[in-house]
Write an enzyme that holds these catalytic residues in place. Structure first.
Site, PDB file in Angstrom:
ATOM      1  N   ARG A   1      11.979   7.550   7.440  1.00 52.84           N
ATOM      2  CA  ARG A   1      12.539   7.163   6.326  1.00 52.84           C
ATOM      3  C   ARG A   1      11.870   7.343   5.172  1.00 52.84           C
ATOM      4  O   ARG A   1      12.740   7.289   4.056  1.00 52.84           O
ATOM      5  CB  ARG A   1      12.441   5.545   6.696  1.00 52.84           C
ATOM      6  CG  ARG A   1      13.124   5.142   8.113  1.00 52.84           C
ATOM      7  CD  ARG A   1      12.664   3.766   8.826  1.00 52.84           C
ATOM      8  NE  ARG A   1      13.125   2.788   7.768  1.00 52.84           N
ATOM      9  CZ  ARG A   1      12.633   1.442   8.101  1.00 52.84           C
ATOM     10  NH1 ARG A   1      11.859   1.066   9.152  1.00 52.84           N
ATOM     11  NH2 ARG A   1      13.089   0.447   7.097  1.00 52.84           N
TER      12      ARG A   1
ATOM     13  N   ILE B   1       9.191   2.688  18.198  1.00 53.11           N
ATOM     14  CA  ILE B   1      10.080   2.987  17.272  1.00 53.11           C
ATOM     15  C   ILE B   1      10.416   1.817  16.543  1.00 53.11           C
ATOM     16  O   ILE B   1      10.375   0.637  17.001  1.00 53.11           O
ATOM     17  CB  ILE B   1      11.373   3.746  17.819  1.00 53.11           C
ATOM     18  CG1 ILE B   1      11.894   3.005  19.009  1.00 53.11           C
ATOM     19  CG2 ILE B   1      11.111   5.104  18.045  1.00 53.11           C
ATOM     20  CD1 ILE B   1      13.125   3.562  19.319  1.00 53.11           C
ATOM     21  N   ASP B   2      10.856   1.858  15.162  1.00 53.74           N
ATOM     22  CA  ASP B   2      11.001   0.526  14.423  1.00 53.74           C
ATOM     23  C   ASP B   2      12.225  -0.324  14.865  1.00 53.74           C
ATOM     24  O   ASP B   2      13.020   0.409  15.749  1.00 53.74           O
ATOM     25  CB  ASP B   2      11.436   0.848  13.108  1.00 53.74           C
ATOM     26  CG  ASP B   2      10.582   1.909  12.247  1.00 53.74           C
ATOM     27  OD1 ASP B   2       9.314   1.583  12.691  1.00 53.74           O
ATOM     28  OD2 ASP B   2      10.837   2.488  11.319  1.00 53.74           O
ATOM     29  N   LYS B   3      12.050  -1.653  14.512  1.00 55.56           N
ATOM     30  CA  LYS B   3      13.003  -2.671  15.106  1.00 55.56           C
ATOM     31  C   LYS B   3      14.458  -2.031  14.900  1.00 55.56           C
ATOM     32  O   LYS B   3      15.317  -2.223  15.918  1.00 55.56           O
ATOM     33  CB  LYS B   3      12.616  -3.935  14.381  1.00 55.56           C
ATOM     34  CG  LYS B   3      13.809  -5.141  14.910  1.00 55.56           C
ATOM     35  CD  LYS B   3      13.413  -6.325  14.053  1.00 55.56           C
ATOM     36  CE  LYS B   3      14.500  -7.202  13.876  1.00 55.56           C
ATOM     37  NZ  LYS B   3      15.117  -7.811  12.722  1.00 55.56           N
TER      38      LYS B   3
END
Length: 301
Positions: free
Chosen positions: A237, A137-139
């Site tokens: 997103r 998962i993104d930062k």
């Protein structure tokens, strides 16, 4: 050696080249990029440049990415929020702001460093930099990740992702008031041709499907739950932006004027999969982080 091209956009003109390139990929550090420039691995309009070169509109940057050297990823003691663990799999709740796995030039402080200190055994399928990592998962997204502790578990979990049988539900706050209660976004995703560091809906991109439903509406925002059918980079997103409701706080895909939450208001709250060994379905739920809850309280007022 992998090659990558990037054309300078309006908002990048005047910026130093090392700053622009290190912004293209989350894992590239500025120090590492400066070394590439010194080694002649970066050319602008066909010519080598110095690290302090100021970019002009439409400059064509070509980057030759060196093969990664064998790296030692150092285990680091961390206070990990572990939801489940046995000899095959581990489920961890990742905080916002933490990168999942190391990359050349950025070898510390990641979830993998913490996992290596926590357990001595992680699947080696994804190599030195991504041991045990099945998905990421993104930062700046918080939430649950499954980690494989051996190759049998790794193959099972990857197959479940491919077959779309893993449950992945995210909570998000988006700009705008979504009028309908349910929706499905089916739009292919690929690298944005104008901006390599971003993803976009592209005709010949990879198949990507996101389902969503509205939990609560506010004056200018909507609180939603999104369920992933596929797991493309930045999928929720980009998809929510595509239908006109970008994520609050998203520095890459959201509007300039947004809620202050240090990254996108996105939390991977529910994760379910079939256990590789027992073949039983297991599901885990992580509550919203405190700052996310505070944001909702402010919106309700």
């Amino acid at each position: 050696m992998e090659k990558m091209e990037h054309t300078i956009l309006e908002d990048q003109k005047g910026d130093r080249i090392d700053k622009v390139i290190s912004g293209l990929e989350e894992e590239w550090s500025r120090t590492q990029v400066q070394q590439w420039i010194k080694d002649g691995n970066v050319v602008v309009n066909g010519q080598p440049v110095k690290t302090n070169y100021k970019c002009s509109l439409n400059d064509l940057i070509e980057i030759s990415i060196p093969e990664p050297e064998e790296l030692d990823v150092i285990p680091e003691e961390m206070d990990l929020d572990i939801y489940y663990e046995d000899k095959d799999v581990l489920v961890v709740n990742k905080p916002r702001g933490m990168v999942v796995h190391p990359a050349p030039g950025h070898l510390t402080g990641t979830l993998v460093n913490g996992l290596m200190a926590h357990c001595k055994d992680l699947s080696g399928i994804n190599g030195v930099l991504r041991p045990g990592i099945v998905h990421r998962i993104d930062k700046d997204t918080s939430g649950l990740l499954m980690v494989a502790k051996n190759d049998m578990a790794h193959e099972s979990l990857v197959n479940q992702l491919v077959e779309k049988t893993v449950t992945r539900k995210y909570k998000a706050i988006v700009h705008g008031v979504i009028p309908h209660d349910f929706g499905t976004i089916d739009a292919p995703l690929a690298r944005d041709t104008k901006d390599r560091q971003s993803m976009a809906v592209v005709d010949n991109g990879k198949h990507a499907v996101t389902h969503f439903h509205v939990i609560e509406r506010f004056k200018d925002f909507t609180f939603v739950e999104c369920q992933l059918e596929t797991g493309r980079t930045h999928q929720i997103r980009v998809h929510m932006k595509y239908i006109g409701y970008p994520l609050a706080g998203d520095p890459k895909y959201g509007p300039r004027k947004t809620l202050d939450i240090n990254g996108q208001a996105l939390h991977a709250g529910i994760l379910g999969f079939t256990h590789p060994r027992t073949k039983e379905y297991v599901e885990f739920e992580a509550p919203l982080p405190e700052d996310f809850e505070r944001l909702l309280e402010q919106l309700r007022k």
